[in-house]
Design an enzyme around this catalytic site. Sequence first.
Site, PDB file in Angstrom:
ATOM      1  N   MET A  35     -12.492   2.619   0.240  1.00 42.96           N
ATOM      2  CA  MET A  35     -13.074   2.875   1.568  1.00 42.96           C
ATOM      3  C   MET A  35     -13.956   4.102   1.430  1.00 42.96           C
ATOM      4  SD  MET A  35      -9.693   1.940   3.749  1.00 42.96           S
ATOM      5  CE  MET A  35      -8.696   2.121   2.282  1.00 42.96           C
ATOM      6  N   HIS A  44      -8.539  -0.383  -3.286  1.00 44.04           N
ATOM      7  CA  HIS A  44      -9.335  -0.643  -2.074  1.00 44.04           C
ATOM      8  C   HIS A  44     -10.183   0.592  -1.808  1.00 44.04           C
ATOM      9  CE1 HIS A  44      -9.188  -1.429   2.584  1.00 44.04           C
ATOM     10  NE2 HIS A  44     -10.411  -1.553   2.087  1.00 44.04           N
ATOM     11  N   SER A  80       0.849  -1.195   0.000  1.00 44.44           N
ATOM     12  CA  SER A  80       0.000   0.000   0.000  1.00 44.44           C
ATOM     13  C   SER A  80       0.879   1.238   0.000  1.00 44.44           C
ATOM     14  CB  SER A  80      -0.885   0.016   1.251  1.00 44.44           C
ATOM     15  OG  SER A  80      -1.384   1.323   1.458  1.00 44.44           O
ATOM     16  N   HIS A  85      -1.288  -1.579  -4.045  1.00 40.25           N
ATOM     17  CA  HIS A  85      -2.565  -1.409  -3.332  1.00 40.25           C
ATOM     18  C   HIS A  85      -2.828   0.085  -3.161  1.00 40.25           C
ATOM     19  CE1 HIS A  85      -5.629  -2.844  -0.385  1.00 40.25           C
ATOM     20  NE2 HIS A  85      -5.321  -1.752   0.296  1.00 40.25           N
ATOM     21  N   ASP A  99      -5.247  -7.039   5.194  1.00 36.41           N
ATOM     22  CA  ASP A  99      -4.789  -5.654   5.044  1.00 36.41           C
ATOM     23  C   ASP A  99      -4.796  -4.985   6.407  1.00 36.41           C
ATOM     24  OD1 ASP A  99      -4.282  -3.055   4.276  1.00 36.41           O
ATOM     25  OD2 ASP A  99      -6.170  -2.771   3.183  1.00 36.41           O
ATOM     26  N   ASP A 137      -5.320   2.890  -1.712  1.00 34.37           N
ATOM     27  CA  ASP A 137      -6.376   3.103  -0.717  1.00 34.37           C
ATOM     28  C   ASP A 137      -7.128   4.391  -1.017  1.00 34.37           C
ATOM     29  OD1 ASP A 137      -6.065   0.895   1.215  1.00 34.37           O
ATOM     30  OD2 ASP A 137      -4.050   1.718   1.482  1.00 34.37           O
ATOM     31  N   MET A 142      -9.983   6.804   0.030  1.00 29.81           N
ATOM     32  CA  MET A 142     -10.771   7.145   1.232  1.00 29.81           C
ATOM     33  C   MET A 142     -11.515   8.448   0.990  1.00 29.81           C
ATOM     34  SD  MET A 142      -8.068   6.307   4.245  1.00 29.81           S
ATOM     35  CE  MET A 142      -7.010   4.867   4.202  1.00 29.81           C
ATOM     36  N   MET A 191     -10.232  -7.369   6.677  1.00 24.02           N
ATOM     37  CA  MET A 191      -9.438  -6.288   7.274  1.00 24.02           C
ATOM     38  C   MET A 191      -8.879  -6.752   8.617  1.00 24.02           C
ATOM     39  SD  MET A 191      -9.312  -3.669   5.231  1.00 24.02           S
ATOM     40  CE  MET A 191      -8.455  -2.591   6.383  1.00 24.02           C
TER      41      MET A 191
HETATM   42  C1  DX5 Z   1      -5.801   0.970   6.087  1.00 22.57           C
HETATM   43  C2  DX5 Z   1      -5.477   0.675   4.648  1.00 22.57           C
HETATM   44  C3  DX5 Z   1      -4.263  -0.136   4.496  1.00 22.57           C
HETATM   45  C4  DX5 Z   1      -3.006   0.508   5.041  1.00 22.57           C
HETATM   46  C5  DX5 Z   1      -2.102  -0.573   5.531  1.00 22.57           C
HETATM   47  O1  DX5 Z   1      -7.109   1.357   6.207  1.00 22.57           O
HETATM   48  O2  DX5 Z   1      -6.545  -0.025   4.032  1.00 22.57           O
HETATM   49  O3  DX5 Z   1      -4.082  -0.555   3.170  1.00 22.57           O
HETATM   50  O4  DX5 Z   1      -2.324   1.289   4.108  1.00 22.57           O
HETATM   51  O5  DX5 Z   1      -1.008  -0.005   6.131  1.00 22.57           O
HETATM   52  P1  DX5 Z   1      -0.111  -0.823   7.180  1.00 22.57           P
HETATM   53  O6  DX5 Z   1       0.475  -1.967   6.409  1.00 22.57           O
HETATM   54  O7  DX5 Z   1       0.873   0.180   7.629  1.00 22.57           O
HETATM   55  O8  DX5 Z   1      -1.031  -1.297   8.271  1.00 22.57           O
HETATM   56 ZN    ZN Z   2      -6.137  -0.968   2.095  1.00 23.06          ZN
END
Ligand code: DX5
Ligand code: ZN
Length: 221
Positions: A66, A64, A8, A31, A173, A33, A35, A135
């Site tokens: 969110m 991903h 990520s 990956h 994740d 993210d 948000m 998760m």
């Molecule tokens: C958190 C994200 C993850 C995050 C993981 O909500 O979905 O993908 O980047 O980061 P680490 O590996 O640092 O937990």
């Molecule tokens: Zn993620």
Amino acid sequence: MAILISPSVLNSDLSNLTGEVARISAADYVHLDVMDNHFVPNLTFGLPVIERLLAATDMPADVHLMIEDPDTWAPAFAEAGAKLVTFHAEASTSPVRLARELRKLGARAAIALKPATAVEPFLDLLSEFDMVLVMTVEPGFGGQSFIDGTLPKIRRTRDAITALGADIWVQVDGGVSRATIERAAGAGANMFVAGSAVYIAEDPNAEISALRELARAAYKD
Ligand code: DX5
Ligand code: ZN
């Protein structure tokens, strides 16, 4: 089962995304993210940034989402060329319809479950998905610690997939590192998102290889 590492970029230098993806050439996917500050209390990047990134790299994208209302917003990420599009069970009103739409657009379709969301309502629907993301932290931020209480859900998910005889991936994740990846792989996860573990490492590609080897040796279907 393929063992896949998907770093990520959340905690990397977001002002230089193309360069940060170039640093993880040993990865299977990147990956991303997304948000929206509503589904989770954090805001990152969206479709325009991902479109430009995909034009600049050959690395397959694992998006991903969110976000609220993925039923409306997710298909555009498949149209943009994301190979894997994951939306949250808690946010989708019609997950099967959405997964079918994503598949029709040529993407793998995946459903994500927050730590307190049960997999059981989805077990009869597993064949509609290419991956289940369990998760292992509450979504929203990188650098949190792995929640061991999610391991039984990973195992129940993998067992249901094995019983079905299907080639469906189980992704984990959050808090995935050398210290936790074997537990997740032993519970049946085969795809591993690692954000801080990879980007904090001096040599991200060496870290990816080390994680892949640990997972390969510990994986149990
Ligand atoms: C958190 C994200 C993850 C995050 C993981 O909500 O979905 O993908 O980047 O980061 P680490 O590996 O640092 O937990
Ligand atoms: Zn993620």
